[in-house]
Scaffold this motif. Structure first.
Motif, PDB file in Angstrom:
ATOM      1  N   HIS A   1       0.878  -1.200   0.000  1.00 24.77           N
ATOM      2  CA  HIS A   1       0.000   0.000   0.000  1.00 24.77           C
ATOM      3  C   HIS A   1       0.899   1.228   0.000  1.00 24.77           C
ATOM      4  CE1 HIS A   1      -3.766   2.202   1.562  1.00 24.77           C
ATOM      5  NE2 HIS A   1      -2.855   3.131   1.336  1.00 24.77           N
TER       6      HIS A   1
ATOM      7  N   ALA B   1       2.605   8.259   2.567  1.00 23.49           N
ATOM      8  CA  ALA B   1       1.681   9.182   1.885  1.00 23.49           C
ATOM      9  C   ALA B   1       2.236  10.600   1.970  1.00 23.49           C
ATOM     10  CB  ALA B   1       0.296   9.099   2.528  1.00 23.49           C
TER      11      ALA B   1
ATOM     12  N   HIS C   1      -4.499  -0.811   5.829  1.00 25.90           N
ATOM     13  CA  HIS C   1      -4.029  -0.071   7.012  1.00 25.90           C
ATOM     14  C   HIS C   1      -4.956  -0.197   8.212  1.00 25.90           C
ATOM     15  CE1 HIS C   1      -6.753   2.695   5.092  1.00 25.90           C
ATOM     16  NE2 HIS C   1      -5.856   3.212   4.281  1.00 25.90           N
TER      17      HIS C   1
ATOM     18  N   ASP D   1       1.574   2.564   3.510  1.00 21.14           N
ATOM     19  CA  ASP D   1       0.715   3.751   3.361  1.00 21.14           C
ATOM     20  C   ASP D   1       1.563   5.021   3.432  1.00 21.14           C
ATOM     21  OD1 ASP D   1      -1.597   5.191   2.933  1.00 21.14           O
ATOM     22  OD2 ASP D   1      -2.241   5.119   5.022  1.00 21.14           O
TER      23      ASP D   1
ATOM     24  N   HIS E   1       1.541   5.369  -1.676  1.00 22.22           N
ATOM     25  CA  HIS E   1       1.163   6.549  -2.463  1.00 22.22           C
ATOM     26  C   HIS E   1       2.419   7.154  -3.067  1.00 22.22           C
ATOM     27  CE1 HIS E   1      -2.925   6.668  -0.767  1.00 22.22           C
ATOM     28  NE2 HIS E   1      -2.329   6.170   0.308  1.00 22.22           N
TER      29      HIS E   1
ATOM     30  N   CYS F   1      -2.620  10.906  10.248  1.00 21.22           N
ATOM     31  CA  CYS F   1      -2.887  10.156   9.030  1.00 21.22           C
ATOM     32  C   CYS F   1      -4.273   9.573   9.166  1.00 21.22           C
ATOM     33  CB  CYS F   1      -1.866   9.036   8.864  1.00 21.22           C
ATOM     34  SG  CYS F   1      -2.053   7.792  10.136  1.00 21.22           S
ATOM     35  N   LEU F   2      -4.752   8.981   8.097  1.00 20.65           N
ATOM     36  CA  LEU F   2      -6.039   8.287   8.136  1.00 20.65           C
ATOM     37  C   LEU F   2      -5.838   6.848   7.712  1.00 20.65           C
ATOM     38  CD1 LEU F   2      -8.341  11.078   6.720  1.00 20.65           C
ATOM     39  CD2 LEU F   2      -8.381  10.127   9.038  1.00 20.65           C
TER      40      LEU F   2
ATOM     41  N   ASN G   1      -5.294   7.255  -5.895  1.00 21.69           N
ATOM     42  CA  ASN G   1      -6.034   8.483  -5.531  1.00 21.69           C
ATOM     43  C   ASN G   1      -5.297   9.742  -5.987  1.00 21.69           C
ATOM     44  OD1 ASN G   1      -4.036   8.052  -3.548  1.00 21.69           O
ATOM     45  ND2 ASN G   1      -5.213   9.081  -1.941  1.00 21.69           N
TER      46      ASN G   1
ATOM     47  N   THR H   1     -11.081   9.948   2.936  1.00 20.97           N
ATOM     48  CA  THR H   1      -9.670  10.326   3.063  1.00 20.97           C
ATOM     49  C   THR H   1      -9.253  11.193   1.874  1.00 20.97           C
ATOM     50  OG1 THR H   1      -7.461   9.458   3.529  1.00 20.97           O
ATOM     51  CG2 THR H   1      -8.786   8.201   1.952  1.00 20.97           C
ATOM     52  N   THR H   2      -7.933  11.428   1.746  1.00 17.53           N
ATOM     53  CA  THR H   2      -7.381  12.263   0.676  1.00 17.53           C
ATOM     54  C   THR H   2      -7.908  11.844  -0.706  1.00 17.53           C
ATOM     55  OG1 THR H   2      -5.358  12.317   2.011  1.00 17.53           O
ATOM     56  CG2 THR H   2      -5.193  13.157  -0.241  1.00 17.53           C
TER      57      THR H   2
ATOM     58  N   ARG I   1       1.977   9.520  -5.727  1.00 20.21           N
ATOM     59  CA  ARG I   1       1.544  10.790  -6.354  1.00 20.21           C
ATOM     60  C   ARG I   1       2.009  10.843  -7.815  1.00 20.21           C
ATOM     61  NH1 ARG I   1      -1.504  10.766  -1.900  1.00 20.21           N
ATOM     62  NH2 ARG I   1      -0.510  11.651  -0.050  1.00 20.21           N
TER      63      ARG I   1
ATOM     64  N   HIS J   1     -10.477   0.818   1.939  1.00 19.51           N
ATOM     65  CA  HIS J   1     -10.256   1.813   3.004  1.00 19.51           C
ATOM     66  C   HIS J   1     -11.440   1.657   3.957  1.00 19.51           C
ATOM     67  CE1 HIS J   1      -8.708   5.703   4.677  1.00 19.51           C
ATOM     68  NE2 HIS J   1      -9.894   5.606   5.249  1.00 19.51           N
TER      69      HIS J   1
ATOM     70  N   HIS K   1       2.944  14.423   1.660  1.00 16.62           N
ATOM     71  CA  HIS K   1       2.349  15.749   1.430  1.00 16.62           C
ATOM     72  C   HIS K   1       3.451  16.748   1.733  1.00 16.62           C
ATOM     73  CE1 HIS K   1      -1.903  14.421   1.290  1.00 16.62           C
ATOM     74  NE2 HIS K   1      -1.549  13.546   2.213  1.00 16.62           N
TER      75      HIS K   1
ATOM     76  N   ALA L   1      -3.782  14.519   5.732  1.00 12.62           N
ATOM     77  CA  ALA L   1      -3.518  13.241   6.402  1.00 12.62           C
ATOM     78  C   ALA L   1      -2.460  12.469   5.641  1.00 12.62           C
ATOM     79  CB  ALA L   1      -4.810  12.432   6.456  1.00 12.62           C
ATOM     80  N   GLY L   2      -1.484  11.925   6.358  1.00 15.22           N
ATOM     81  CA  GLY L   2      -0.510  11.046   5.719  1.00 15.22           C
ATOM     82  C   GLY L   2       0.830  11.123   6.423  1.00 15.22           C
TER      83      GLY L   2
HETATM   84  C1  NCD Z   1      -3.528   8.944   2.243  1.00 16.89           C
HETATM   85  C2  NCD Z   1      -3.153  10.013   1.209  1.00 16.89           C
HETATM   86  O1  NCD Z   1      -2.661  11.059   1.612  1.00 16.89           O
HETATM   87  O2  NCD Z   1      -3.363   9.775   0.015  1.00 16.89           O
HETATM   88  N1  NCD Z   1      -3.501   9.546   3.545  1.00 16.89           N
HETATM   89  C3  NCD Z   1      -3.387   8.891   4.719  1.00 16.89           C
HETATM   90  O3  NCD Z   1      -3.457   9.531   5.763  1.00 16.89           O
HETATM   91  N2  NCD Z   1      -3.174   7.604   4.778  1.00 16.89           N
HETATM   92  C4  NCD Z   1      -4.857   8.344   1.889  1.00 16.89           C
HETATM   93  C5  NCD Z   1      -5.205   7.089   2.643  1.00 16.89           C
HETATM   94  O4  NCD Z   1      -4.616   6.040   2.430  1.00 16.89           O
HETATM   95  O5  NCD Z   1      -6.126   7.138   3.476  1.00 16.89           O
END
Ligand code: NCD
Ligand code: ZN
Length: 347
Positions: A14, A250, A175, A248, A16, A219-220, A42, A107-108, A18, A137, A252, A264-265
Protein backbone atom coordinates in the motif's frame (compact mmCIF):
# COMPACT_ATOMS: atom_id res chain seq x y z
CA UNK A 1 27.84 -5.45 19.20
CA UNK A 2 26.64 -5.40 15.63
CA UNK A 3 23.91 -7.78 14.69
CA UNK A 4 22.44 -8.42 11.27
CA UNK A 5 19.68 -10.21 9.46
CA UNK A 6 19.09 -10.95 5.80
CA UNK A 7 15.62 -10.98 4.31
CA UNK A 8 14.11 -11.51 0.92
CA UNK A 9 13.66 -8.09 -0.60
CA UNK A 10 10.43 -6.62 0.80
CA UNK A 11 7.38 -5.31 -1.06
CA UNK A 12 5.04 -2.52 -0.04
CA UNK A 13 1.40 -3.54 -0.41
CA UNK A 14 0.00 0.00 0.00
CA UNK A 15 1.90 3.01 -1.27
CA UNK A 16 1.16 6.55 -2.46
CA UNK A 17 3.61 7.82 -5.07
CA UNK A 18 1.54 10.79 -6.35
CA UNK A 19 2.57 12.22 -9.73
CA UNK A 20 4.84 14.80 -11.39
CA UNK A 21 7.45 16.47 -9.19
CA UNK A 22 6.34 14.64 -6.05
CA UNK A 23 6.57 11.25 -7.79
CA UNK A 24 10.05 12.14 -9.01
CA UNK A 25 11.10 13.10 -5.47
CA UNK A 26 9.67 10.20 -3.48
CA UNK A 27 10.00 7.22 -5.83
CA UNK A 28 13.74 6.69 -5.16
CA UNK A 29 12.98 6.38 -1.43
CA UNK A 30 10.78 3.34 -2.06
CA UNK A 31 12.76 1.86 -4.97
CA UNK A 32 15.91 1.78 -2.82
CA UNK A 33 14.59 -1.01 -0.58
CA UNK A 34 11.38 -2.39 -2.07
CA UNK A 35 11.03 -4.61 -5.13
CA UNK A 36 7.34 -3.98 -5.79
CA UNK A 37 4.51 -1.89 -4.44
CA UNK A 38 0.75 -1.72 -4.80
CA UNK A 39 0.29 1.82 -6.08
CA UNK A 40 -2.67 3.75 -4.74
CA UNK A 41 -4.86 5.36 -7.43
CA UNK A 42 -6.03 8.48 -5.53
CA UNK A 43 -4.45 11.00 -7.87
CA UNK A 44 -6.25 14.15 -8.99
CA UNK A 45 -8.05 13.06 -11.17
CA UNK A 46 -8.08 9.46 -9.91
CA UNK A 47 -6.86 6.43 -11.85
CA UNK A 48 -10.20 4.95 -12.83
CA UNK A 49 -9.71 3.13 -16.14
CA UNK A 50 -7.23 0.57 -17.39
CA UNK A 51 -5.91 3.12 -19.88
CA UNK A 52 -5.23 5.62 -17.08
CA UNK A 53 -3.46 2.93 -15.04
CA UNK A 54 -1.23 2.06 -18.00
CA UNK A 55 -0.27 5.72 -18.45
CA UNK A 56 0.40 6.14 -14.74
CA UNK A 57 2.57 3.00 -14.70
CA UNK A 58 4.58 4.43 -17.60
CA UNK A 59 5.09 7.72 -15.72
CA UNK A 60 6.31 5.78 -12.68
CA UNK A 61 8.73 3.69 -14.75
CA UNK A 62 10.01 6.87 -16.45
CA UNK A 63 10.67 8.47 -13.03
CA UNK A 64 12.76 5.54 -11.74
CA UNK A 65 16.41 6.33 -11.04
CA UNK A 66 19.00 4.75 -13.38
CA UNK A 67 19.61 1.14 -12.53
CA UNK A 68 16.72 0.82 -10.06
CA UNK A 69 14.74 -2.37 -10.19
CA UNK A 70 11.22 -1.70 -9.00
CA UNK A 71 7.90 -2.90 -10.27
CA UNK A 72 4.76 -0.84 -9.71
CA UNK A 73 1.66 -3.01 -9.21
CA UNK A 74 -1.22 -0.91 -10.44
CA UNK A 75 -4.69 -0.46 -8.96
CA UNK A 76 -7.93 1.10 -10.16
CA UNK A 77 -10.00 3.57 -8.16
CA UNK A 78 -13.52 2.18 -7.87
CA UNK A 79 -16.36 4.57 -8.70
CA UNK A 80 -20.06 4.05 -9.09
CA UNK A 81 -19.60 4.20 -12.85
CA UNK A 82 -16.62 1.83 -13.12
CA UNK A 83 -17.03 -0.56 -16.06
CA UNK A 84 -16.67 -4.21 -15.01
CA UNK A 85 -15.41 -5.19 -18.46
CA UNK A 86 -12.66 -2.55 -18.39
CA UNK A 87 -11.57 -3.85 -14.97
CA UNK A 88 -11.54 -7.44 -16.23
CA UNK A 89 -9.49 -6.48 -19.29
CA UNK A 90 -6.95 -4.53 -17.20
CA UNK A 91 -6.58 -7.56 -14.94
CA UNK A 92 -6.35 -10.05 -17.80
CA UNK A 93 -3.52 -8.06 -19.40
CA UNK A 94 -1.54 -8.33 -16.13
CA UNK A 95 -1.56 -4.56 -15.60
CA UNK A 96 -3.88 -4.25 -12.62
CA UNK A 97 -3.43 -6.24 -9.42
CA UNK A 98 -6.25 -4.81 -7.28
CA UNK A 99 -9.16 -2.39 -7.20
CA UNK A 100 -9.39 0.18 -4.42
CA UNK A 101 -12.61 1.03 -2.64
CA UNK A 102 -12.67 4.44 -0.99
CA UNK A 103 -15.90 5.27 0.78
CA UNK A 104 -16.66 8.72 -0.68
CA UNK A 105 -15.13 11.38 1.55
CA UNK A 106 -13.17 8.99 3.83
CA UNK A 107 -9.67 10.33 3.06
CA UNK A 108 -7.38 12.26 0.68
CA UNK A 109 -8.94 12.54 -2.82
CA UNK A 110 -11.75 10.11 -2.10
CA UNK A 111 -14.71 12.29 -3.07
CA UNK A 112 -15.10 10.32 -6.33
CA UNK A 113 -15.32 7.06 -4.37
CA UNK A 114 -18.29 4.90 -3.46
CA UNK A 115 -21.43 6.18 -1.68
CA UNK A 116 -23.50 3.04 -2.08
CA UNK A 117 -21.94 -0.43 -2.28
CA UNK A 118 -25.04 -1.72 -4.10
CA UNK A 119 -24.06 0.39 -7.08
CA UNK A 120 -20.70 -1.37 -7.48
CA UNK A 121 -21.93 -4.94 -6.95
CA UNK A 122 -21.67 -5.85 -10.66
CA UNK A 123 -17.98 -4.87 -10.61
CA UNK A 124 -17.37 -6.71 -7.33
CA UNK A 125 -19.10 -9.83 -8.69
CA UNK A 126 -16.86 -9.74 -11.73
CA UNK A 127 -13.79 -9.34 -9.50
CA UNK A 128 -14.86 -12.32 -7.38
CA UNK A 129 -15.22 -14.37 -10.55
CA UNK A 130 -11.75 -13.52 -11.88
CA UNK A 131 -9.97 -13.50 -8.47
CA UNK A 132 -9.03 -9.80 -8.50
CA UNK A 133 -8.61 -8.48 -4.93
CA UNK A 134 -10.51 -5.50 -3.55
CA UNK A 135 -8.42 -3.21 -1.33
CA UNK A 136 -10.68 -1.45 1.13
CA UNK A 137 -10.26 1.81 3.00
CA UNK A 138 -12.28 0.62 5.98
CA UNK A 139 -13.88 3.65 7.56
CA UNK A 140 -17.47 4.87 7.50
CA UNK A 141 -17.97 8.53 6.69
CA UNK A 142 -21.20 9.16 8.60
CA UNK A 143 -20.63 12.45 10.45
CA UNK A 144 -22.51 10.96 13.43
CA UNK A 145 -19.77 8.34 13.93
CA UNK A 146 -16.77 9.41 15.99
CA UNK A 147 -13.56 9.33 13.97
CA UNK A 148 -11.96 6.88 16.43
CA UNK A 149 -14.87 4.43 15.92
CA UNK A 150 -15.09 4.59 12.15
CA UNK A 151 -13.06 1.45 11.43
CA UNK A 152 -14.95 -0.78 13.86
CA UNK A 153 -18.31 0.52 12.61
CA UNK A 154 -17.22 -0.07 9.00
CA UNK A 155 -16.38 -3.70 9.74
CA UNK A 156 -19.81 -4.32 11.26
CA UNK A 157 -21.98 -2.33 8.88
CA UNK A 158 -20.19 -2.52 5.52
CA UNK A 159 -17.38 -5.06 5.32
CA UNK A 160 -18.94 -8.02 7.05
CA UNK A 161 -22.27 -7.72 5.19
CA UNK A 162 -20.39 -7.39 1.89
CA UNK A 163 -18.26 -10.47 2.57
CA UNK A 164 -21.35 -12.50 3.53
CA UNK A 165 -23.00 -11.44 0.30
CA UNK A 166 -19.94 -12.24 -1.82
CA UNK A 167 -17.75 -14.72 0.11
CA UNK A 168 -15.56 -15.51 -2.88
CA UNK A 169 -14.40 -11.88 -3.21
CA UNK A 170 -10.77 -11.53 -2.12
CA UNK A 171 -10.47 -8.52 0.18
CA UNK A 172 -7.55 -6.65 1.73
CA UNK A 173 -8.40 -4.55 4.77
CA UNK A 174 -5.99 -1.67 4.18
CA UNK A 175 -4.03 -0.07 7.01
CA UNK A 176 -5.92 -1.60 9.92
CA UNK A 177 -5.62 0.48 13.08
CA UNK A 178 -7.66 -1.37 15.69
CA UNK A 179 -7.86 -4.58 17.64
CA UNK A 180 -11.25 -5.04 15.95
CA UNK A 181 -9.55 -4.93 12.55
CA UNK A 182 -6.79 -7.33 13.57
CA UNK A 183 -9.32 -9.79 15.07
CA UNK A 184 -11.63 -9.63 12.07
CA UNK A 185 -8.74 -10.26 9.67
CA UNK A 186 -7.46 -13.16 11.80
CA UNK A 187 -10.81 -14.92 11.66
CA UNK A 188 -11.69 -14.09 8.06
CA UNK A 189 -10.48 -17.14 6.15
CA UNK A 190 -8.14 -17.33 3.17
CA UNK A 191 -9.94 -14.68 1.07
CA UNK A 192 -9.15 -11.96 3.60
CA UNK A 193 -5.86 -10.16 4.22
CA UNK A 194 -4.89 -7.00 6.08
CA UNK A 195 -2.09 -4.51 5.62
CA UNK A 196 -0.49 -2.79 8.60
CA UNK A 197 1.56 0.40 8.33
CA UNK A 198 4.89 1.07 9.98
CA UNK A 199 3.68 4.14 11.82
CA UNK A 200 0.65 2.43 13.38
CA UNK A 201 3.06 -0.02 15.02
CA UNK A 202 4.89 2.94 16.58
CA UNK A 203 2.44 5.69 17.52
CA UNK A 204 -0.86 5.85 19.35
CA UNK A 205 -3.11 8.89 19.53
CA UNK A 206 -1.27 10.30 22.53
CA UNK A 207 1.89 10.63 20.46
CA UNK A 208 -0.09 12.80 18.06
CA UNK A 209 -1.91 14.94 20.61
CA UNK A 210 -0.14 15.15 23.98
CA UNK A 211 2.20 18.09 24.51
CA UNK A 212 1.12 19.84 21.29
CA UNK A 213 -0.41 18.65 18.06
CA UNK A 214 2.04 16.77 15.80
CA UNK A 215 0.84 17.18 12.24
CA UNK A 216 3.35 14.67 10.88
CA UNK A 217 1.69 11.96 13.01
CA UNK A 218 -1.73 12.71 11.56
CA UNK A 219 -2.89 10.16 9.03
CA UNK A 220 -6.04 8.29 8.14
CA UNK A 221 -7.22 6.07 9.59
CA UNK A 222 -6.11 8.10 12.59
CA UNK A 223 -3.90 6.41 15.21
CA UNK A 224 -5.99 4.93 18.03
CA UNK A 225 -5.50 4.05 21.71
CA UNK A 226 -2.45 2.17 22.98
CA UNK A 227 -4.36 -1.13 23.28
CA UNK A 228 -4.96 -1.01 19.55
CA UNK A 229 -1.32 -0.29 18.76
CA UNK A 230 -0.37 -3.30 20.87
CA UNK A 231 -2.91 -5.46 19.04
CA UNK A 232 -1.39 -4.39 15.70
CA UNK A 233 2.10 -5.19 16.98
CA UNK A 234 0.95 -8.64 18.09
CA UNK A 235 -0.64 -9.23 14.68
CA UNK A 236 2.30 -8.01 12.59
CA UNK A 237 4.94 -9.82 14.65
CA UNK A 238 2.92 -13.07 14.82
CA UNK A 239 4.08 -14.04 11.35
CA UNK A 240 0.47 -15.04 10.54
CA UNK A 241 -0.10 -15.08 6.79
CA UNK A 242 -3.11 -12.83 7.04
CA UNK A 243 -1.05 -9.72 7.86
CA UNK A 244 1.44 -7.97 5.61
CA UNK A 245 3.25 -4.68 5.26
CA UNK A 246 1.54 -1.79 3.52
CA UNK A 247 3.39 1.32 4.57
CA UNK A 248 0.71 3.75 3.36
CA UNK A 249 3.66 6.11 2.95
CA UNK A 250 1.68 9.18 1.89
CA UNK A 251 3.75 12.25 1.08
CA UNK A 252 2.35 15.75 1.43
CA UNK A 253 4.53 18.86 1.31
CA UNK A 254 5.22 20.37 4.73
CA UNK A 255 3.21 23.49 3.87
CA UNK A 256 0.08 21.33 3.66
CA UNK A 257 0.87 19.22 6.75
CA UNK A 258 1.77 22.17 8.99
CA UNK A 259 -1.46 23.94 8.15
CA UNK A 260 -4.72 25.05 9.78
CA UNK A 261 -6.41 22.14 7.98
CA UNK A 262 -3.49 19.74 7.63
CA UNK A 263 -3.47 16.84 5.18
CA UNK A 264 -3.52 13.24 6.40
CA UNK A 265 -0.51 11.05 5.72
CA UNK A 266 2.81 9.89 7.18
CA UNK A 267 5.84 9.64 4.91
CA UNK A 268 7.71 6.46 5.88
CA UNK A 269 9.24 5.23 2.62
CA UNK A 270 12.74 6.35 3.66
CA UNK A 271 13.10 4.57 6.99
CA UNK A 272 10.42 1.88 7.13
CA UNK A 273 12.73 -1.13 7.03
CA UNK A 274 14.99 0.24 9.80
CA UNK A 275 11.95 1.09 11.93
CA UNK A 276 10.45 -2.36 11.40
CA UNK A 277 13.71 -4.03 12.42
CA UNK A 278 13.60 -1.98 15.64
CA UNK A 279 9.95 -2.88 16.29
CA UNK A 280 10.35 -6.58 15.57
CA UNK A 281 13.52 -6.79 17.63
CA UNK A 282 11.79 -5.07 20.55
CA UNK A 283 9.06 -7.71 20.38
CA UNK A 284 11.52 -10.60 20.08
CA UNK A 285 10.26 -11.34 16.56
CA UNK A 286 13.12 -10.49 14.20
CA UNK A 287 12.80 -13.96 12.70
CA UNK A 288 9.22 -13.10 11.63
CA UNK A 289 10.00 -9.79 9.92
CA UNK A 290 10.51 -11.58 6.62
CA UNK A 291 7.02 -13.10 6.81
CA UNK A 292 5.47 -9.69 7.36
CA UNK A 293 7.52 -7.65 4.90
CA UNK A 294 8.51 -10.13 2.20
CA UNK A 295 6.49 -13.36 2.17
CA UNK A 296 2.87 -12.95 3.29
CA UNK A 297 1.98 -10.26 0.78
CA UNK A 298 3.14 -12.11 -2.35
CA UNK A 299 1.41 -15.26 -1.08
CA UNK A 300 -1.89 -13.40 -0.73
CA UNK A 301 -1.57 -11.78 -4.15
CA UNK A 302 -0.49 -15.05 -5.78
CA UNK A 303 2.94 -13.72 -6.77
CA UNK A 304 6.37 -15.24 -6.19
CA UNK A 305 8.47 -13.90 -3.31
CA UNK A 306 11.47 -11.83 -4.43
CA UNK A 307 14.69 -13.70 -5.09
CA UNK A 308 17.05 -10.86 -4.13
CA UNK A 309 17.77 -10.08 -0.48
CA UNK A 310 18.42 -7.06 1.72
CA UNK A 311 20.60 -6.93 4.80
CA UNK A 312 19.55 -5.13 7.98
CA UNK A 313 22.36 -4.23 10.35
CA UNK A 314 22.13 -3.11 13.97
CA UNK A 315 24.88 -0.64 14.89
CA UNK A 316 26.26 0.47 18.24
CA UNK A 317 25.26 4.03 17.56
CA UNK A 318 21.89 5.46 16.49
CA UNK A 319 21.40 5.69 12.74
CA UNK A 320 20.27 8.82 10.96
CA UNK A 321 18.22 9.51 7.87
CA UNK A 322 17.34 12.86 6.34
CA UNK A 323 14.79 14.81 8.34
CA UNK A 324 13.19 15.86 5.04
CA UNK A 325 13.17 14.89 1.39
CA UNK A 326 13.50 17.95 -0.82
CA UNK A 327 11.23 17.42 -3.81
CA UNK A 328 10.58 19.96 -6.56
CA UNK A 329 7.05 20.16 -5.16
CA UNK A 330 8.45 21.19 -1.76
CA UNK A 331 9.97 19.56 1.33
CA UNK A 332 8.39 16.40 2.75
CA UNK A 333 9.12 15.45 6.36
CA UNK A 334 10.26 11.88 6.95
CA UNK A 335 8.42 10.04 9.75
CA UNK A 336 10.32 10.36 13.03
CA UNK A 337 9.58 7.62 15.57
CA UNK A 338 10.69 9.85 18.44
CA UNK A 339 13.38 7.46 19.69
CA UNK A 340 16.82 6.39 18.50
CA UNK A 341 16.97 3.56 15.99
CA UNK A 342 20.17 1.55 15.60
CA UNK A 343 19.19 -0.35 12.45
CA UNK A 344 19.97 0.44 8.85
CA UNK A 345 19.59 -1.27 5.50
CA UNK A 346 23.00 -2.06 4.01
CA UNK A 347 23.66 -2.49 0.31
C1 NCD B 1 -3.53 8.94 2.24
C2 NCD B 1 -3.15 10.01 1.21
O1 NCD B 1 -2.66 11.06 1.61
O2 NCD B 1 -3.36 9.77 0.01
N1 NCD B 1 -3.50 9.55 3.54
C3 NCD B 1 -3.39 8.89 4.72
O3 NCD B 1 -3.46 9.53 5.76
N2 NCD B 1 -3.17 7.60 4.78
C4 NCD B 1 -4.86 8.34 1.89
C5 NCD B 1 -5.20 7.09 2.64
O4 NCD B 1 -4.62 6.04 2.43
O5 NCD B 1 -6.13 7.14 3.48
ZN1 ZN C 1 -3.18 5.09 1.75
Amino acid sequence: MTQEITLRRPDDWHLHLRDGAMLQGVLPETARHFARAIIMPNLVPPVVTGAQAAQYRDRILAALPEGASFQPLMTLYLTESTDAEDVAAAHASGLVKAVKLYPAGATTNSHGGVHDVDKVMPVLEKMAQIGLPLCVHGEVTDPQVDIFDREAVFIDTVLDPLRRRLPSLRVVMEHITTQDGADYARDGGPNLGATITTHHLIINRNHMLVGGIKPHYYCLPVAKREKHRLALRAAATSGAGRYFLGTDSAPHVDALKEHACGCAGCFTATNTMALLAHVFEEDGALDRLEDFASLNGPAFYGLPANEACIRLVKHDSPQHWPEKIFTEAGPVTVFNPGYPVHWSVEA
